[in-house]
Design a protein around this motif. Sequence first.
Motif, short mmCIF file in Angstrom:
data_model
loop_
_atom_site.label_atom_id
_atom_site.label_comp_id
_atom_site.label_asym_id
_atom_site.label_seq_id
_atom_site.Cartn_x
_atom_site.Cartn_y
_atom_site.Cartn_z
N ARG A 27 0.83 -1.20 0.00
CA ARG A 27 0.00 0.00 0.00
C ARG A 27 0.87 1.26 0.00
N GLU A 28 0.33 2.32 -0.55
CA GLU A 28 1.03 3.59 -0.61
C GLU A 28 0.26 4.63 0.19
N ILE A 29 1.01 5.59 0.70
CA ILE A 29 0.40 6.66 1.49
C ILE A 29 0.09 7.83 0.58
N MET A 30 -1.12 8.28 0.63
CA MET A 30 -1.53 9.42 -0.20
C MET A 30 -1.14 10.72 0.49
N THR A 31 -0.62 11.65 -0.28
CA THR A 31 -0.41 12.98 0.27
C THR A 31 -1.76 13.58 0.64
N GLY A 32 -1.86 14.07 1.89
CA GLY A 32 -3.13 14.53 2.42
C GLY A 32 -3.78 13.50 3.32
N SER A 33 -3.14 12.33 3.48
CA SER A 33 -3.67 11.31 4.39
C SER A 33 -3.70 11.83 5.82
N SER A 34 -4.55 11.23 6.63
CA SER A 34 -4.69 11.62 8.03
C SER A 34 -3.83 10.71 8.91
N LEU A 35 -3.03 11.33 9.76
CA LEU A 35 -2.21 10.60 10.73
C LEU A 35 -2.66 10.99 12.13
N ASP A 53 10.94 11.28 9.26
CA ASP A 53 10.19 12.22 10.09
C ASP A 53 9.56 11.53 11.30
N VAL A 54 9.51 12.26 12.41
CA VAL A 54 8.97 11.76 13.67
C VAL A 54 7.86 12.70 14.13
N PHE A 55 6.71 12.14 14.50
CA PHE A 55 5.56 12.93 14.92
C PHE A 55 5.20 12.58 16.36
N GLY A 56 4.95 13.62 17.17
CA GLY A 56 4.44 13.44 18.51
C GLY A 56 2.93 13.40 18.52
N PRO A 57 2.29 13.38 19.70
CA PRO A 57 0.83 13.31 19.76
C PRO A 57 0.15 14.44 19.01
N GLY A 58 -0.91 14.10 18.27
CA GLY A 58 -1.65 15.10 17.53
C GLY A 58 -2.33 14.49 16.32
N LEU A 59 -3.10 15.31 15.59
CA LEU A 59 -3.77 14.92 14.36
C LEU A 59 -3.13 15.69 13.21
N ARG A 65 5.04 19.90 3.52
CA ARG A 65 5.62 20.82 4.51
C ARG A 65 5.84 20.15 5.87
N ASN A 66 5.08 19.10 6.23
CA ASN A 66 5.35 18.45 7.51
C ASN A 66 6.02 17.09 7.35
N LEU A 67 6.54 16.85 6.14
CA LEU A 67 7.37 15.67 5.89
C LEU A 67 8.70 16.12 5.28
N PRO A 68 9.40 16.99 5.96
CA PRO A 68 10.60 17.60 5.34
C PRO A 68 11.69 16.61 4.99
N ILE A 69 11.90 15.61 5.84
CA ILE A 69 13.01 14.68 5.57
C ILE A 69 12.65 13.75 4.43
N LEU A 70 11.41 13.23 4.44
CA LEU A 70 10.98 12.40 3.33
C LEU A 70 10.99 13.18 2.02
N THR A 71 10.59 14.43 2.10
CA THR A 71 10.61 15.28 0.91
C THR A 71 12.04 15.46 0.41
N ALA A 72 12.96 15.70 1.34
CA ALA A 72 14.37 15.87 0.96
C ALA A 72 14.94 14.60 0.34
N LEU A 73 14.42 13.44 0.77
CA LEU A 73 14.87 12.17 0.20
C LEU A 73 14.23 11.89 -1.16
N GLY A 74 13.27 12.76 -1.54
CA GLY A 74 12.66 12.62 -2.86
C GLY A 74 11.59 11.57 -2.96
N HIS A 75 10.94 11.25 -1.82
CA HIS A 75 9.98 10.14 -1.82
C HIS A 75 8.52 10.58 -1.78
N VAL A 76 8.24 11.87 -1.57
CA VAL A 76 6.85 12.27 -1.43
C VAL A 76 6.13 12.20 -2.78
#
Length: 246
Positions: A27-35, A53-59, A65-76
């Motif tokens: 499965r692939e993660i869609m940009t705009g998915s809810s975490l 990327d590491v996320f703390g508690p929240g929605l 913009r909130n996946l900076p490391i994955l974006t830098a790796l060219g995977h988004v």
Amino acid sequence: LKIIEWKDDSQNTIVYRFPMHDGKKEREIMTGSSLTVRESQAAVFVSRGQIADVFGPGLYKLETRNLPILTALGHVFYDGQSRFKSEVYFVNTKQFTNQKWGTANPITMRDNDFGVIRLRGYGTFSFRVNNPANFLKALFGTNSLFTVEDINEYLKSMLISGITDTIAESKVSALDLASNLQEFNALCQHNMQEKFDTLGLELCNLVIENISFPANIEKALDERATLGILGDKMGVYAQKKAADAL
């Protein structure tokens, strides 16, 4: 895959890998998915074995913009589509309490009063993950699940080694150790935290419930205590010992 969350119904799970396969299909993660990351959780994204990327508690709504490391790796974005591949690990950051430890083999210490003696001890400790990324790097691997039982024996051996080192470095006597367990608890916990830090863990509490000595040392300790209580009545004590001998 539009919703990513982990509803933990266990008491001992530390790491849970979110299922990224539907049958044989990845499965692939869609940009705009809810975490959704609940309290006492962290979500860690891993791409090609590299922690991103590491996320703390929240929605969260997953975007560039909130996946900076994955974006830098060219995977988004790939193949011109708004989706990406990544592994997602949920890490339980709550405190795991009342973990028991005990000495399988005696601890050897050199004492100024009694020479080389062997001790046994037992107690409890509690810990929590305070650095999810470091914890995954140090211990987790590629399992889909990681529980307290998977790490408990390793932590117990670390604790016993740390207690042994603390006894040796402090040069505390058997008499002082027996009468100041609370202070020795605090000293051991302080000394052990650096080792726990390397694993991404916090040693929240360490309790040495009991330190037991060989029978001859226990007898000597009892006699020392008796001498202290008698104080200036040593003559009476000597007469009593003589009477006991008779």
